[in-house]
Design an enzyme around this catalytic site. Sequence first.
Site, PDB file in Angstrom:
ATOM      1  N   SER A  99       0.451  -1.460   0.121  1.00  0.00           N
ATOM      2  CA  SER A  99      -0.126  -0.366  -0.264  1.00  0.00           C
ATOM      3  C   SER A  99       1.282   1.588   0.121  1.00  0.00           C
ATOM      4  O   SER A  99       1.444   1.911  -0.831  1.00  0.00           O
ATOM      5  CB  SER A  99      -0.751   0.050   0.875  1.00  0.00           C
ATOM      6  OG  SER A  99      -1.814   0.980   0.706  1.00  0.00           O
ATOM      7  N   ASP A 238      -3.234   5.545  -3.605  1.00  0.00           N
ATOM      8  CA  ASP A 238      -1.927   5.032  -2.782  1.00  0.00           C
ATOM      9  C   ASP A 238      -1.130   4.165  -3.912  1.00  0.00           C
ATOM     10  O   ASP A 238      -2.360   4.435  -5.203  1.00  0.00           O
ATOM     11  CB  ASP A 238      -2.148   4.503  -1.683  1.00  0.00           C
ATOM     12  CG  ASP A 238      -3.201   3.524  -1.367  1.00  0.00           C
ATOM     13  OD1 ASP A 238      -3.695   3.204  -2.928  1.00  0.00           O
ATOM     14  OD2 ASP A 238      -2.582   2.006  -0.409  1.00  0.00           O
ATOM     15  N   ASP A 240      -1.327   0.846  -3.861  1.00  0.00           N
ATOM     16  CA  ASP A 240      -2.062  -0.195  -5.330  1.00  0.00           C
ATOM     17  C   ASP A 240      -3.572   0.410  -5.134  1.00  0.00           C
ATOM     18  O   ASP A 240      -4.504  -0.519  -5.427  1.00  0.00           O
ATOM     19  CB  ASP A 240      -2.416  -1.161  -3.810  1.00  0.00           C
ATOM     20  CG  ASP A 240      -3.390  -0.817  -2.382  1.00  0.00           C
ATOM     21  OD1 ASP A 240      -3.515  -0.093  -1.609  1.00  0.00           O
ATOM     22  OD2 ASP A 240      -4.070  -2.056  -2.581  1.00  0.00           O
ATOM     23  N   ASP A 242      -6.506   1.744  -4.136  1.00  0.00           N
ATOM     24  CA  ASP A 242      -7.299   1.705  -2.800  1.00  0.00           C
ATOM     25  C   ASP A 242      -7.535   2.842  -2.498  1.00  0.00           C
ATOM     26  O   ASP A 242      -8.389   3.073  -1.104  1.00  0.00           O
ATOM     27  CB  ASP A 242      -7.314   0.054  -2.247  1.00  0.00           C
ATOM     28  CG  ASP A 242      -6.310   0.202  -1.164  1.00  0.00           C
ATOM     29  OD1 ASP A 242      -5.056   1.333  -0.756  1.00  0.00           O
ATOM     30  OD2 ASP A 242      -6.063  -0.948  -0.120  1.00  0.00           O
TER      31      ASP A 242
END
Length: 472
Positions: A99, A238, A240, A242
């Site tokens: 993340s 961010d 990834d 999400d």
Amino acid sequence: MKFGTSGLRGLVTDLQGHASALYATAFARHLLDAGLAKAGDRIFVAGDYRPSSPDIAATCIGALARAGLQPIDCGAIPTPALALYAMSKGCASLMVTGSHIPADRNGIKFYRPDGEIDKADELAITRIAAEIGDTIVDLTPGTAQNEEHQAIELFLSRNRALLPAGALAGLKIGVYQHSTVARDGLIDVIAGYGADVVALGRSDHFIPVDTEAVSTQTIEFMRGWAGEYGLDAIVSADGDGDRPLVADETGTPLRGDLLGLIVARFLEAKVVVTPVTSNSGIEAAGSYRVTRTKVGSPFVIEGMNKATAAGETAVMGFEANGGVLTQSDFAVANGTLAALPTRDSFLPVLATLFLAKQLAKSLSAIAADFHLPVAAADRLENFAVETSAALMAHLRSSPANLATFLKPLGAVGSVSDIDGLRVTLADRTIVHFRPSGNAPEMRCYVEAEDETAASSLLEKGLSLVRDWAKSQ
């Protein structure tokens, strides 16, 4: 290795090899044992752009195949895109990502066929991993059929149906690309709604962008770009994809919980589930019912599940980082937005830009119109987990300890212990100390009447933590 607020996290040196194979195997066995999958079922795997992700993903693919499942490689795509695609196939999935944390760390997020795993699943996976222990010796990486194009197209199609055609025409939007796997998709979708899009800051090296505690350097970049290009907004996500990042026309980031609030109004939600760290003004800002939870998407999902089990409709959730989860289907411009009970960055980005176009107002003016208490957050990085635990134990041990610790800030009014310690002071300002659930960090959240007071309170709060640690 340990589960935090969203998935398994650890140092790359600990996760690569044995640990990634171990937990992938434990996940597969849990799916099979719980009847969530059967031998030979497909399981979808993707990752982010950090250097270690392809290697860890290959190890997981090999382990999943040896455990009796059929891995499908989805390449480097946003986590919500992977979850949506796997759920559309009635299959589980696994996302290799750390993340927003630095590249020397990584993680794995796990999804059942019906969505993100919960805390009970985490316990089961941890138990199976402990039972397997050191018996796994085959770390041979695997390869799998690639369906990256199909997965990302399904996700982009979902977002292309969210707003009316040409909904963002006339806006000039910067997309801070850095190293997020959402970078190309954001440009595709925003431009598709008619906006003039400027691509900014694309990087071949991984950059950890924390949308909940945006770094000074990132803010400086965005403020420079906003002035240079005359932008109406800058958006990003961010690592990834999400968690959203939306900055106004000056390059100043909007709070993630404000983005969630905007989505709640956009979808006309009836129930909103959000962690205790989200702004205290949310309850008064809409006609929905609000449920507060601990920090982490598993807790938000648990709260949403309880709401639907009780017969509630139009249920959604969001976190203070801006990631939005939908438990119910919602009517949107071009049909129905199917439930996606995992964090998504695209929905809040698009809803916020659409509101700016509808109202013909700047994002800074829109943010001011909500009249929320001014909130701020930051963290002390590389702050030992043991030190965080010792501090929290000290503060919880007696009201006197807490009062003495907070005396430089003011008198204690009330205390919430849902997640960390959230203290409302006598002057109605709020300071909240919470150890990170997935990194060696101590987070501090504050609310005050204006930006100057919030900034000062945040600085003082972090200083108290820092000084206490030095004294031990």
